[in-house]
Design a protein around this motif. Sequence first.
Motif, PDB file in Angstrom:
ATOM      1  N   GLY A  46       0.799  -1.225   0.000  1.00 39.71           N
ATOM      2  CA  GLY A  46       0.000   0.000   0.000  1.00 39.71           C
ATOM      3  C   GLY A  46       0.828   1.269   0.000  1.00 39.71           C
ATOM      4  O   GLY A  46       0.476   2.249   0.661  1.00 39.71           O
ATOM      5  N   VAL A  47       1.918   1.286  -0.761  1.00 37.86           N
ATOM      6  CA  VAL A  47       2.804   2.457  -0.793  1.00 37.86           C
ATOM      7  C   VAL A  47       2.096   3.597  -1.518  1.00 37.86           C
ATOM      8  O   VAL A  47       1.695   3.464  -2.676  1.00 37.86           O
ATOM      9  CB  VAL A  47       4.132   2.123  -1.500  1.00 37.86           C
ATOM     10  CG1 VAL A  47       5.038   3.351  -1.531  1.00 37.86           C
ATOM     11  CG2 VAL A  47       4.830   0.955  -0.808  1.00 37.86           C
ATOM     12  N   SER A  48       1.948   4.721  -0.839  1.00 37.52           N
ATOM     13  CA  SER A  48       1.230   5.847  -1.441  1.00 37.52           C
ATOM     14  C   SER A  48       2.136   7.046  -1.731  1.00 37.52           C
ATOM     15  O   SER A  48       1.817   7.851  -2.606  1.00 37.52           O
ATOM     16  CB  SER A  48       0.087   6.298  -0.522  1.00 37.52           C
ATOM     17  OG  SER A  48       0.582   6.670   0.758  1.00 37.52           O
ATOM     18  N   ARG A  49       3.237   7.158  -1.015  1.00 36.05           N
ATOM     19  CA  ARG A  49       4.168   8.271  -1.250  1.00 36.05           C
ATOM     20  C   ARG A  49       5.594   7.811  -0.988  1.00 36.05           C
ATOM     21  O   ARG A  49       5.836   6.998  -0.095  1.00 36.05           O
ATOM     22  CB  ARG A  49       3.871   9.463  -0.332  1.00 36.05           C
ATOM     23  CG  ARG A  49       2.640  10.261  -0.714  1.00 36.05           C
ATOM     24  CD  ARG A  49       2.553  11.540   0.103  1.00 36.05           C
ATOM     25  NE  ARG A  49       1.388  12.325  -0.237  1.00 36.05           N
ATOM     26  CZ  ARG A  49       1.098  13.499   0.283  1.00 36.05           C
ATOM     27  NH1 ARG A  49       1.891  14.043   1.197  1.00 36.05           N
ATOM     28  NH2 ARG A  49       0.004  14.153  -0.073  1.00 36.05           N
ATOM     29  N   VAL A  50       6.524   8.351  -1.757  1.00 33.80           N
ATOM     30  CA  VAL A  50       7.938   8.137  -1.484  1.00 33.80           C
ATOM     31  C   VAL A  50       8.667   9.474  -1.582  1.00 33.80           C
ATOM     32  O   VAL A  50       8.427  10.264  -2.498  1.00 33.80           O
ATOM     33  CB  VAL A  50       8.581   7.115  -2.451  1.00 33.80           C
ATOM     34  CG1 VAL A  50       8.045   5.713  -2.209  1.00 33.80           C
ATOM     35  CG2 VAL A  50       8.400   7.515  -3.898  1.00 33.80           C
ATOM     36  N   CYS A  51       9.523   9.715  -0.601  1.00 36.79           N
ATOM     37  CA  CYS A  51      10.410  10.875  -0.596  1.00 36.79           C
ATOM     38  C   CYS A  51       9.645  12.185  -0.835  1.00 36.79           C
ATOM     39  O   CYS A  51       9.919  12.945  -1.778  1.00 36.79           O
ATOM     40  CB  CYS A  51      11.519  10.718  -1.635  1.00 36.79           C
ATOM     41  SG  CYS A  51      12.513   9.224  -1.403  1.00 36.79           S
TER      42      CYS A  51
END
Length: 448
Positions: free
Chosen positions: A94-99
């Motif tokens: 469920g990755v929604s944002r990175v960095c």
Amino acid sequence: MDVYQERDNMITLGTTIKEAQNRCEGVMDTIETLLHLSLSCKRTLNRLVQSELAFLSRLSTSTDFATKSEPSVCVNVGHIEAVVHILQQPNVSGVSRVCKMIGLHNTTSKGAHVDIVCTFEGNPVWFIVSDRNPKYVSWYAQQESPKNKGLRDRVQLLLEVAHNSVALKPISIIFFFSNGLDRFTLEKFHTEFGAIDLKSKFSNFDVSFSKELEGEWIDVLARSYQQASVLEINISSRQDVSKNLLPVIKPSNTGFGGSFGDLISQMILSNDGKTDGDMINFDTTALIAIVSGISNGGTQKLLDTPDDELQTRFKGNTKFVINQVLSEIEKPIHTDISKIIKGRKCVMCESVCSEFKELVKMCGGVNEKLRAEQLLTVVVVVPDCPSGRMMSLPTTRKLGLKNKIVFGTGDYWHAPTLTANMGFVRAVLQTGMSLFTFEHRPRALTGD
């Protein structure tokens, strides 16, 4: 400095730059293998790698490096590698944002940088990643360097932003220091913030980043995270639902065999009505897929049906149904669903139950209706009780209220939702909110 020292420095520079460039290329290839990552998140990571490659290109033409008595090059690819390493973990989804920055509302603060917003073991979390040498990680702010506010101040800012978030609010913040921390800093994490060690929950601490060369994959970096420090600071406990009682249900026995019967046998019943143990939330698409004639041995019958009859029955959806038949022949859906639900208590909210019954009544055949009756005896119906973070999202065309209730109820019960409605899942992730779901291939009622 003599000419020989300058020559040696340039050789060192060239070697360092070439190694860093290979690492960047390896990371970019690894990013493309992360199938669960959205295109937006991949673009963000690739943009960071491209920025690093541009820096290395400029550095390769610089003459300043050669004239330094003790040359050193600071590259940022190690941080990106560590972020990608976490994204490869099987318990991250469920990755929604990175960095990205996460803002602090109603203040003048710009907010805090968070490396990954996702679910970890089913719970919404933030990851903060550092690849710094522990010798250069300061717990307290340094007066001689105003920009270096110290790790303690950064942790406090992150906690403030987390406490004031709604849709993006994490249960915990996980700090991943790929090169470890000194004893003093570790102790401060434990005593001042109650951090717990989480390293045992991470796998594959020796990893390789690879790139494709002439059709073959070669390792460009074998890296170890054995010295990493992984610490978790709890923000808030998820609402304790263990005190809520589930209805006690008694399954009927209609004598179904085959893959449907095997699937039913794997569903765990709430023996005493308590919610201990893993759970899974069904949306309407999942229930339809389980009872559909396509999923229950009806593929050949549909393929043998004349085209004009199929057109009469399914109208504009004929191609859609035939594609599902071919998908079922290639990979039976009950097998996939069985792996997902094994050992879990199955629930659905009242809205889903009502919609499912209505669809089966209107479109289901005799066998589909019998299977639906059996299924309803082993799936616990819970009240519509969507989580606060889900309901904090604006209701739009893509974020419809009905779906917010369905998925939000799963979130309330700490249960992933089994769904074919990936349009809604993508819309949620685009808001920055992480969501724990399992995807299944769609199936339609066929009148079986």
